[in-house]
Write a protein that holds these residues in place. Sequence first.
Motif, PDB file in Angstrom:
ATOM      1  N   ASN A  46       4.351   7.145   2.235  1.00 38.02           N
ATOM      2  CA  ASN A  46       3.175   6.432   2.262  1.00 38.02           C
ATOM      3  C   ASN A  46       1.922   7.000   3.246  1.00 38.02           C
ATOM      4  O   ASN A  46       0.834   6.879   3.271  1.00 38.02           O
ATOM      5  N   HIS A 177      -1.132   2.274  11.060  1.00 38.71           N
ATOM      6  CA  HIS A 177      -2.315   2.132  10.170  1.00 38.71           C
ATOM      7  C   HIS A 177      -3.480   1.539  10.632  1.00 38.71           C
ATOM      8  O   HIS A 177      -4.635   1.910  10.336  1.00 38.71           O
ATOM      9  N   SER A 255      -0.036   0.866   0.910  1.00 41.65           N
ATOM     10  CA  SER A 255       0.561  -0.286   1.515  1.00 41.65           C
ATOM     11  C   SER A 255       2.021  -0.510   1.924  1.00 41.65           C
ATOM     12  O   SER A 255       2.929   0.166   1.244  1.00 41.65           O
ATOM     13  N   SER A 297      -3.505   0.011  -8.157  1.00 40.20           N
ATOM     14  CA  SER A 297      -3.265   0.052  -6.953  1.00 40.20           C
ATOM     15  C   SER A 297      -1.433  -0.642  -6.696  1.00 40.20           C
ATOM     16  O   SER A 297      -1.418  -1.080  -5.687  1.00 40.20           O
ATOM     17  N   ALA A 300       1.250  -4.510  -5.049  1.00 37.05           N
ATOM     18  CA  ALA A 300       0.689  -4.981  -3.703  1.00 37.05           C
ATOM     19  C   ALA A 300      -0.647  -5.217  -3.807  1.00 37.05           C
ATOM     20  O   ALA A 300      -1.403  -5.600  -2.959  1.00 37.05           O
ATOM     21  N   GLY A 301      -1.423  -4.430  -4.918  1.00 39.09           N
ATOM     22  CA  GLY A 301      -2.856  -4.543  -5.128  1.00 39.09           C
ATOM     23  C   GLY A 301      -3.327  -5.605  -6.213  1.00 39.09           C
ATOM     24  O   GLY A 301      -4.458  -5.467  -6.578  1.00 39.09           O
ATOM     25  N   ARG A 304      -6.004  -7.588  -4.778  1.00 39.84           N
ATOM     26  CA  ARG A 304      -7.150  -6.923  -4.396  1.00 39.84           C
ATOM     27  C   ARG A 304      -8.296  -7.036  -5.368  1.00 39.84           C
ATOM     28  O   ARG A 304      -8.107  -6.692  -6.547  1.00 39.84           O
TER      29      ARG A 304
END
Length: 328
Positions: A46, A177, A255, A297, A300-301, A304
């Motif tokens: 990632n 991050h 993510s 995404s 996890a998106g 969003r």
Amino acid sequence: MSIRVPLLVGAVILIAGLTLSMLLTDYHLRLLNLAALSAIAVIGLNFAFGYAGLISLGHAAFVGAGAYGVALLTTLFAWSPWLALPAAVAGTAVLAMLIGVPLLRLKGHYLALATLGFNVSFSIVAANWIEVTGGTNGISRIPELQIAGHALTDERSYLWFALLVLAVSAAVAALIHGSRHGRAMIAVRDDETASSMTGIDVPRVKLAAFVLSSVYAAVAGGLFAFHMRFISPEDFGYAHSITYLAMLVVGGEGSIVGAILGALLVTFLPEWLRFLGSAYLAFFGLFVLAILIFLPSGLAGIRRPRSFRRHGLMKWPALVAASKEARP
């Protein structure tokens, strides 16, 4: 970023994992161990792919470098596993730095092909350097990890340790991050030209993301070797690199939670779809394609805002913050 967020991420991983470990059979505990180790590797990927936008198809080679490092140091030189693991991770980081300097001059599919070639070369060397790697016969009798005199030989105890490493890895990734280094990676991914004009050292940021990715991969590889106590070139072929990338795409690039979800789902999916037999691969391909189309995404998106993604509003805060920190 507040220290509370990384601590919360680590605590959730530990609590969820420990709860599952008390409910699952040994076979499913073994799968969960593999998922946890894959999650560590995917969190590393990632950094390169999700944050810095580097398409790497050679991630399994770095996992293999960590695994072969600990295997050789413990079996040939009788090193302690606790000394062999950091040494193998450091050696993998140096390897990534050496190949990253020339490879990261490439972009897009050229970089993808170059990293793929590196992974293929690693497999060829591991399969043919019989005097060192054992060739296709691999390396066996890798010693087990021990904590306070207790050998981590059963699946449940090893899972507890793997979950602890995963929680720490996720917490460190969350800290990076939220730091200026993480924001610089995201800014470079979104717009290299704008990042360079604001004072960000783009080549250095790319190399840092690539090396950091390899460090996580080496940790996963070393733990894989201690868990299986046997490794062979087949464990680190380019197909595994594609699997790691699929895990990240399914879970959600950029993510940490997505990396963990993707690793869990892709590891357990063959077990859940065993009734499909050889048709599983066709279903998996369609599943990934559906994710790319309907959930670009990743898992996890899902929550969003779509308009946020469509208009590209996610990138400008990172670019502005990184540019301010890059100024003298």
